[in-house]
Design a protein around this motif. Sequence first.
Motif, PDB file in Angstrom:
ATOM      1  N   THR A  18       0.985  -0.722   0.365  1.00  0.00           N
ATOM      2  CA  THR A  18       0.123   0.325   0.060  1.00  0.00           C
ATOM      3  C   THR A  18       0.481   1.239   0.226  1.00  0.00           C
ATOM      4  O   THR A  18       2.558   1.179   0.647  1.00  0.00           O
ATOM      5  CB  THR A  18      -1.316   0.344   1.299  1.00  0.00           C
ATOM      6  N   GLN A  19       0.423   2.518  -0.487  1.00  0.00           N
ATOM      7  CA  GLN A  19       1.100   3.750  -1.048  1.00  0.00           C
ATOM      8  C   GLN A  19       0.174   4.465   0.791  1.00  0.00           C
ATOM      9  O   GLN A  19      -0.620   4.803   0.364  1.00  0.00           O
ATOM     10  CB  GLN A  19       0.780   4.211  -1.794  1.00  0.00           C
ATOM     11  N   GLN A  20       0.886   5.207   1.086  1.00  0.00           N
ATOM     12  CA  GLN A  20       0.299   6.301   2.727  1.00  0.00           C
ATOM     13  C   GLN A  20       1.380   6.972   2.007  1.00  0.00           C
ATOM     14  O   GLN A  20       2.766   7.443   1.249  1.00  0.00           O
ATOM     15  CB  GLN A  20       1.239   6.051   3.251  1.00  0.00           C
ATOM     16  N   ASP A  21       0.500   8.271   1.609  1.00  0.00           N
ATOM     17  CA  ASP A  21       0.697  10.025   1.148  1.00  0.00           C
ATOM     18  C   ASP A  21       0.515  10.516   2.296  1.00  0.00           C
ATOM     19  O   ASP A  21      -0.440  10.804   2.997  1.00  0.00           O
ATOM     20  CB  ASP A  21       0.450  10.399  -0.289  1.00  0.00           C
ATOM     21  N   PRO A  40      10.000   3.917   2.933  1.00  0.00           N
ATOM     22  CA  PRO A  40      10.165   5.656   3.289  1.00  0.00           C
ATOM     23  C   PRO A  40      10.187   6.972   2.388  1.00  0.00           C
ATOM     24  O   PRO A  40      11.113   6.303   1.891  1.00  0.00           O
ATOM     25  CB  PRO A  40      10.280   6.287   4.304  1.00  0.00           C
ATOM     26  N   ILE A  41       9.417   7.402   1.195  1.00  0.00           N
ATOM     27  CA  ILE A  41      10.398   8.407  -0.172  1.00  0.00           C
ATOM     28  C   ILE A  41      11.994   8.718   0.726  1.00  0.00           C
ATOM     29  O   ILE A  41      12.162   9.187  -0.022  1.00  0.00           O
ATOM     30  CB  ILE A  41       8.793   8.865  -0.414  1.00  0.00           C
ATOM     31  N   ASP A  44      15.649   4.977   5.196  1.00  0.00           N
ATOM     32  CA  ASP A  44      15.906   3.986   4.287  1.00  0.00           C
ATOM     33  C   ASP A  44      15.146   3.277   4.433  1.00  0.00           C
ATOM     34  O   ASP A  44      14.423   3.252   5.685  1.00  0.00           O
ATOM     35  CB  ASP A  44      17.164   3.890   5.072  1.00  0.00           C
ATOM     36  N   LYS A  45      15.040   2.397   3.531  1.00  0.00           N
ATOM     37  CA  LYS A  45      13.859   1.192   3.558  1.00  0.00           C
ATOM     38  C   LYS A  45      14.726   0.080   4.933  1.00  0.00           C
ATOM     39  O   LYS A  45      15.589  -0.010   5.740  1.00  0.00           O
ATOM     40  CB  LYS A  45      13.718  -0.071   2.435  1.00  0.00           C
ATOM     41  N   GLU A  46      13.839   0.029   5.749  1.00  0.00           N
ATOM     42  CA  GLU A  46      13.445  -1.526   7.080  1.00  0.00           C
ATOM     43  C   GLU A  46      12.188  -2.288   6.695  1.00  0.00           C
ATOM     44  O   GLU A  46      11.307  -2.413   6.433  1.00  0.00           O
ATOM     45  CB  GLU A  46      12.784  -0.274   7.993  1.00  0.00           C
ATOM     46  N   ILE A  47      13.290  -4.004   7.308  1.00  0.00           N
ATOM     47  CA  ILE A  47      12.336  -4.328   7.554  1.00  0.00           C
ATOM     48  C   ILE A  47      12.326  -4.785   8.779  1.00  0.00           C
ATOM     49  O   ILE A  47      13.235  -5.246   9.922  1.00  0.00           O
ATOM     50  CB  ILE A  47      13.033  -5.402   6.339  1.00  0.00           C
ATOM     51  N   GLY A  62       5.020   7.084   2.057  1.00  0.00           N
ATOM     52  CA  GLY A  62       6.595   5.967   1.471  1.00  0.00           C
ATOM     53  C   GLY A  62       5.702   4.822   1.336  1.00  0.00           C
ATOM     54  O   GLY A  62       3.611   4.942   1.301  1.00  0.00           O
ATOM     55  N   ARG A  63       5.956   3.684   1.075  1.00  0.00           N
ATOM     56  CA  ARG A  63       5.106   2.262   0.649  1.00  0.00           C
ATOM     57  C   ARG A  63       5.846   1.177   1.591  1.00  0.00           C
ATOM     58  O   ARG A  63       6.544   1.304   2.468  1.00  0.00           O
ATOM     59  CB  ARG A  63       5.923   1.832  -0.540  1.00  0.00           C
ATOM     60  N   TRP A  64       4.592   0.376   1.958  1.00  0.00           N
ATOM     61  CA  TRP A  64       4.116  -0.999   3.077  1.00  0.00           C
ATOM     62  C   TRP A  64       3.988  -1.713   2.635  1.00  0.00           C
ATOM     63  O   TRP A  64       3.051  -1.928   1.744  1.00  0.00           O
ATOM     64  CB  TRP A  64       3.280  -0.106   4.018  1.00  0.00           C
ATOM     65  N   GLU A  65       4.630  -2.690   2.912  1.00  0.00           N
ATOM     66  CA  GLU A  65       4.717  -4.417   2.740  1.00  0.00           C
ATOM     67  C   GLU A  65       4.780  -5.111   3.300  1.00  0.00           C
ATOM     68  O   GLU A  65       5.382  -5.008   4.222  1.00  0.00           O
ATOM     69  CB  GLU A  65       5.779  -4.536   1.295  1.00  0.00           C
TER      70      GLU A  65
END
Length: 85
Positions: A18-21, A40-41, A44-47, A62-65
């Motif tokens: 999902t994309q969060q704005d 996050p746009i 850094d990407k976090e897992i 950013g994007r949440w997966e």
Amino acid sequence: MGGKDLSVYAVSSETATTQQDNYEMEEFIKLINGRSRMNPINGDKEIFETGDSCIAPKGITGRWETIGGDEFLSLIHISEPTRQA
């Protein structure tokens, strides 16, 4: 369960993105099962893995997966946005 200032949800999800704005509230997230990735746009990407906790800050873009087939489960505490009188 929801209240005036705080809500708590158990979320079950299939693998999804999902994309969060400019997300309008802050969330504390505890992963019960599965994995997730926050991308996050402006950061850094976090897992996150089963057992991890994280905060999705108010205003994030950013994007949440969610990753885990049909076995992803999280517990989310949401701080409700300030309401105007």
